[in-house]
Design a protein around this motif. Structure first.
Motif, mmCIF file in Angstrom:
data_model
loop_
_atom_site.group_PDB
_atom_site.id
_atom_site.type_symbol
_atom_site.label_atom_id
_atom_site.label_comp_id
_atom_site.label_asym_id
_atom_site.label_seq_id
_atom_site.Cartn_x
_atom_site.Cartn_y
_atom_site.Cartn_z
ATOM 1 N N ARG A 137 -16.569 3.142 14.536
ATOM 2 C CA ARG A 137 -16.222 2.185 15.578
ATOM 3 C C ARG A 137 -15.779 2.893 16.844
ATOM 4 O O ARG A 137 -16.190 2.538 17.958
ATOM 5 N N GLU A 140 0.838 -1.194 0.000
ATOM 6 C CA GLU A 140 0.000 0.000 0.000
ATOM 7 C C GLU A 140 0.876 1.248 0.000
ATOM 8 O O GLU A 140 1.909 1.303 0.678
ATOM 9 N N VAL A 166 -11.985 2.841 -0.720
ATOM 10 C CA VAL A 166 -11.950 1.810 0.323
ATOM 11 C C VAL A 166 -11.351 2.386 1.599
ATOM 12 O O VAL A 166 -11.848 2.161 2.708
ATOM 13 N N LYS A 167 -10.244 3.145 1.418
ATOM 14 C CA LYS A 167 -9.616 3.758 2.578
ATOM 15 C C LYS A 167 -10.541 4.756 3.255
ATOM 16 O O LYS A 167 -10.612 4.847 4.486
ATOM 17 N N ARG A 168 -11.244 5.525 2.417
ATOM 18 C CA ARG A 168 -12.179 6.500 2.977
ATOM 19 C C ARG A 168 -13.273 5.784 3.779
ATOM 20 O O ARG A 168 -13.620 6.196 4.895
ATOM 21 N N PHE A 169 -13.777 4.701 3.199
ATOM 22 C CA PHE A 169 -14.812 3.924 3.885
ATOM 23 C C PHE A 169 -14.237 3.297 5.161
ATOM 24 O O PHE A 169 -14.903 3.256 6.204
ATOM 25 N N GLN A 170 -12.991 2.835 5.072
ATOM 26 C CA GLN A 170 -12.349 2.238 6.238
ATOM 27 C C GLN A 170 -12.202 3.267 7.353
ATOM 28 O O GLN A 170 -12.457 2.973 8.525
ATOM 29 N N ARG A 171 -11.768 4.478 6.971
ATOM 30 C CA ARG A 171 -11.633 5.524 7.980
ATOM 31 C C ARG A 171 -12.980 5.867 8.606
ATOM 32 O O ARG A 171 -13.073 6.109 9.810
ATOM 33 N N GLU A 172 -14.014 5.874 7.756
ATOM 34 C CA GLU A 172 -15.348 6.164 8.275
ATOM 35 C C GLU A 172 -15.790 5.079 9.250
ATOM 36 O O GLU A 172 -16.350 5.365 10.319
ATOM 37 N N LEU A 173 -15.513 3.813 8.878
ATOM 38 C CA LEU A 173 -15.858 2.710 9.777
ATOM 39 C C LEU A 173 -15.077 2.797 11.085
ATOM 40 O O LEU A 173 -15.630 2.541 12.171
ATOM 41 N N GLU A 174 -13.804 3.153 10.957
ATOM 42 C CA GLU A 174 -12.997 3.282 12.168
ATOM 43 C C GLU A 174 -13.527 4.403 13.046
ATOM 44 O O GLU A 174 -13.562 4.275 14.279
#
Length: 726
Positions: free
Chosen positions: A274, A224, A263-271
């Motif tokens: 969370r 990455e 995907v990273k943006r979505f991951q950050r949003e999920l984090e």
């Protein structure tokens, strides 16, 4: 050489090959032909038949054009003639691919190699031909696969590229071009190539996936990195790269890359979500009254809320990262240890209740499993368990009560019943609970009990006694006495509780007492009436005795007194009822019957006789058996002027006893069930106690008594149920 002789030398114009060359040519699997400069075939080996379907002899003497498709013959003939004439070659003769024509007219792809030989001023052309149909089919399939791969390569949403080991781009798809443009735009914005690792450090050229593969010779995966755009936008990429070897070294590198910015943006949003959720959960877990903690797959604490700290008596810092069985070693042998492991094995929730001796508390525990461990919710239920135990004690006490106990809610439905009440009604506990009380009392009684409850609610007595009838499941009606009281349910609402007693036996005893009292009153009345007769006789004879001093008068007075004494004794016996007689002795029935007859003989006439034929002995009081027989004899005399009385034994397979029969009037069949009842008599001056007295004596000894018709048409009284040894 003749065309048909394959092993003979050619004609005078052809140099004869030596024998070794011919054997080699015949052994090869390739088709070999030798032609003159005019195109005539001078020689063909055996393999031409395998390739073209011609026998060698069929081709010798024919033109080379015979094995060339017609549409191509003219061009080939012109090229062959031009070479013979000028020596010009337009293509290399050692690697020619062309189509051949077989004997059946089909075409076959050939790989052809021509060699020219000049001997004695003669030109000879040797052609070696191989069928390459299989190779062409394989090449065709490879071409198709290559086309398909190219299509997949171009259509892939992933950026694909193939570069040589020295960095030359050999092939890329459109998506790779787009990603290159993105990186190039970022380079222009910063005036230099800046590619960053996830930790924010710049990637060196040696760390680029392509360079790593070339250097190490091994594939790299999931690398990455990101670049910063002109507007400060960060674009993320992920790359896999794999080497392609040739001659033992890396010849090419295949790279696959993808823009994972979204995907990273979505991951950050999920984090972020969370983290927010964890903060909210922390607040929730700290607010809830239940203790909560989480364990990982190694049974180590990963989270503990404040309530759990309080209930467990340990601070979070003492628990996190430690194994639960180490912190609480006593629990390794408890129900919880098995429950936790069962939850993990089955991946299903497990709920249990357990008393923790170390804390002296009861807890209700819910274990929720996951692949990464378990989540545990638990609450202190000590007060509830103590209430339940108290209820169980109360229920146990209620179950020991001999009376039925029930409780109804404000709607008149059963909320509690004890086993005695269940047995009284014949319904099961499940059938009663939740049902309306009218099911077992009937509507009228239910309405009466509601009126009683209303009086109690309005300040009447605390407890009221009600007599009613209980309707059982099998349709019977049971008389009951119920003590009713109220218990509060809140909001000025009351339930009704009752203690119910079956008064069937009491009612029966009351009836028996009333019946006995009535019988005693009757006895007293009848006795008073009966005693007047012997008393009058005694008084009359006593006056005569005083005046005349007559001995016979005194005897009559004495006889009257004896009769009164017997009657009083009979009354006392009957007043005791049919209780078993304890004092017994062996009595010969013959002697008892003779004594009874002597006692009344003076009261009879010569027309009354008795026949006693028995050797039976009975276990009885001599006085009682004598009185029984006296009353039977008197009953016979009262119902006939001239009678004969028989006393005999009953001894067969079904009975053991004796009988007293006469030839008098007998007892009508319709009256045989009532003659033994007190007060029954057919005599105008009789008191109706004689046969009742007989029945009570028989019942006291446990005998069965009946009356039937004698052989002479009179009455026959039978007494059975005696011991066979009597």
């Amino acid at each position: 050489m003749k065309p048909s002789d394959r092993n003979s030398a050619p004609s005078d114009e052809v140099t004869v090959e030596d024998a070794v060359f011919r054997r080699l040519v015949q052994q090869t699997t390739d088709a070999v032909v030798i032609a003159a400069n005019d195109g005539t075939i001078l020689f063909a080996n055996q393999s031409v038949e395998d390739v073209f379907g011609y026998a060698p002899g069929e081709l010798e003497g024919r033109q080379l054009s015979a094995i060339i498709p017609e549409r191509l013959r003219q061009r080939h003939q012109a090229a062959f003639a031009r070479h013979v004439r000028t020596g010009e070659r337009t293509i290399p003769w050692n690697a020619i691919e062309l189509l051949g024509r077989c004997a059946d007219g089909t075409e076959v792809p050939l790989s052809v190699s021509f060699h020219e030989s000049t001997e004695a001023d003669s030109q000879r052309f040797i052609g070696v031909m191989r069928d390459i149909s299989d190779r062409k089919r394989i090449e065709h399939r490879l071409d198709e696969k290559t086309d398909h791969l190219d299509e997949v390569f171009d259509a892939s949403p992933v950026a694909l590229s193939i570069r040589s080991a020295d960095g030359e781009i050999l092939q890329t798809n459109e998506r790779a071009g787009e990603l290159v443009e993105i990186v190039r735009d970022a380079d222009e914005a910063t005036n230099e190539t800046q590619i960053y690792a996830p930790d924010g450090e710049l990637l060196s050229e040696a760390e680029f996936p392509f360079n790593r593969v070339v250097e190490s010779g091994e594939a790299v995966y999931d690398v990455e990195f990101y670049v910063e755009g002109a507007a400060g936008e960060r674009r993320w990429f992920i790359v896999n790269a794999k080497p392609v070897y040739a001659d033992g070294r890396v010849a090419q590198v295949i790279s696959a890359g993808k823009d994972i910015t979204e995907v990273k943006r979505f991951q950050r949003e999920l984090e972020r979500q969370r983290d927010d959720l964890e903060r909210e959960l922390d607040e929730v877990f700290d607010r809830i009254d239940d203790g909560f903690y989480a364990l990982d797959e190694a049974w180590k604490f990963t989270y503990v809320n404040e309530r759990a700290e309080e209930l467990l008596g340990r601070d979070e810092s003492e628990l996190l990262g430690r194994v639960v069985w180490d912190v609480f070693p006593d629990t390794s042998e408890t129900m919880g240890y098995d429950a936790f492991h069962r939850a993990v094995e089955t991946q299903e929730r497990v709920t249990y209740e357990e008393h923790w001796a170390s804390l002296a508390r009861w807890f209700e525990v819910h274990v929720y499993p996951s692949e990464s461990g378990v989540s545990v919710y638990f609450r202190d239920v000590t007060e509830r368990k103590e209430r339940e135990q108290e209820l169980k004690r109360n229920e146990a006490m209620l179950e020991t009560v001999g009376d039925g106990v029930y409780a109804l809610d404000t709607d008149g439905r059963f909320v509690a019943v004890n086993q005695t009440y269940i047995d009284m009604t014949g319904y099961s506990r499940a059938e009663l609970l939740g049902s309306n009380g009218a099911m077992v009392t009937g509507e009228d009684t239910a309405n009466e009990l509601e009126r009683v409850q209303a009086n109690l609610e309005n300040g009447g007595d605390d407890v009221t006694t009600v007599e009613a009838t209980l309707e059982t499941a099998d349709g019977n009606r049971v008389p009951i006495e119920a003590r009713v009281s109220l218990f509060p349910l809140g909001d000025e609402q009351y339930g009704r509780a009752g203690v119910v007693r079956d008064v069937t036996e009491r009612r029966e005893r009351e009836r028996e007492i009333r019946k006995k009292n009535e019988r005693l009153e009757s006895f007293a009345s009848m006795l008073a009436h009966e005693l007047r007769n012997p008393l009058s006789i005694a008084q009359g004879y006593l006056g005569w005795a005083w005046e005349e001093q007559s001995e016979s008068a005194y005897e009559e007075v004495e006889r009257a007194h004896d009769r009164m004494e017997e009657m009083i004794d009979m009354l006392l016996f009957m007043a005791r009822g049919s209780a078993p007689v304890a004092n017994r002795e062996t009595v010969a029935l013959f002697d008892a019957a003779a004594a009874a007859w002597d006692a009344i003989d003076g009261e009879t006439t010569d027309e009354v006789t008795v026949e006693i034929v028995t050797d039976r002995v009975v276990q009885a009081e001599p006085t009682r058996i004598k009185q029984l027989l006296e009353n039977l004899f008197r009953n016979a005399i009262e119902h006939g002027d001239a009678v004969t009385i028989h006393v005999g034994d009953i001894a067969d397979d079904s009975a053991c006893g004796f009988y007293v029969a006469d030839d008098g009037q007998g007892v009508p069949e319709s009256k045989r069930e009532t003659v033994f009842e007190a007060g029954y008599t057919t005599q105008q001056d009789g008191i109706g106690l004689g046969l009742t007295f007989i029945a009570q004596i028989a019942e006291g000894y446990g005998w069965t008594y009946t009356v039937a018709e004698s052989e002479e048409g009179g009455a026959r009284f039978e007494f059975t149920g005696l011991d066979a040894n009597e």
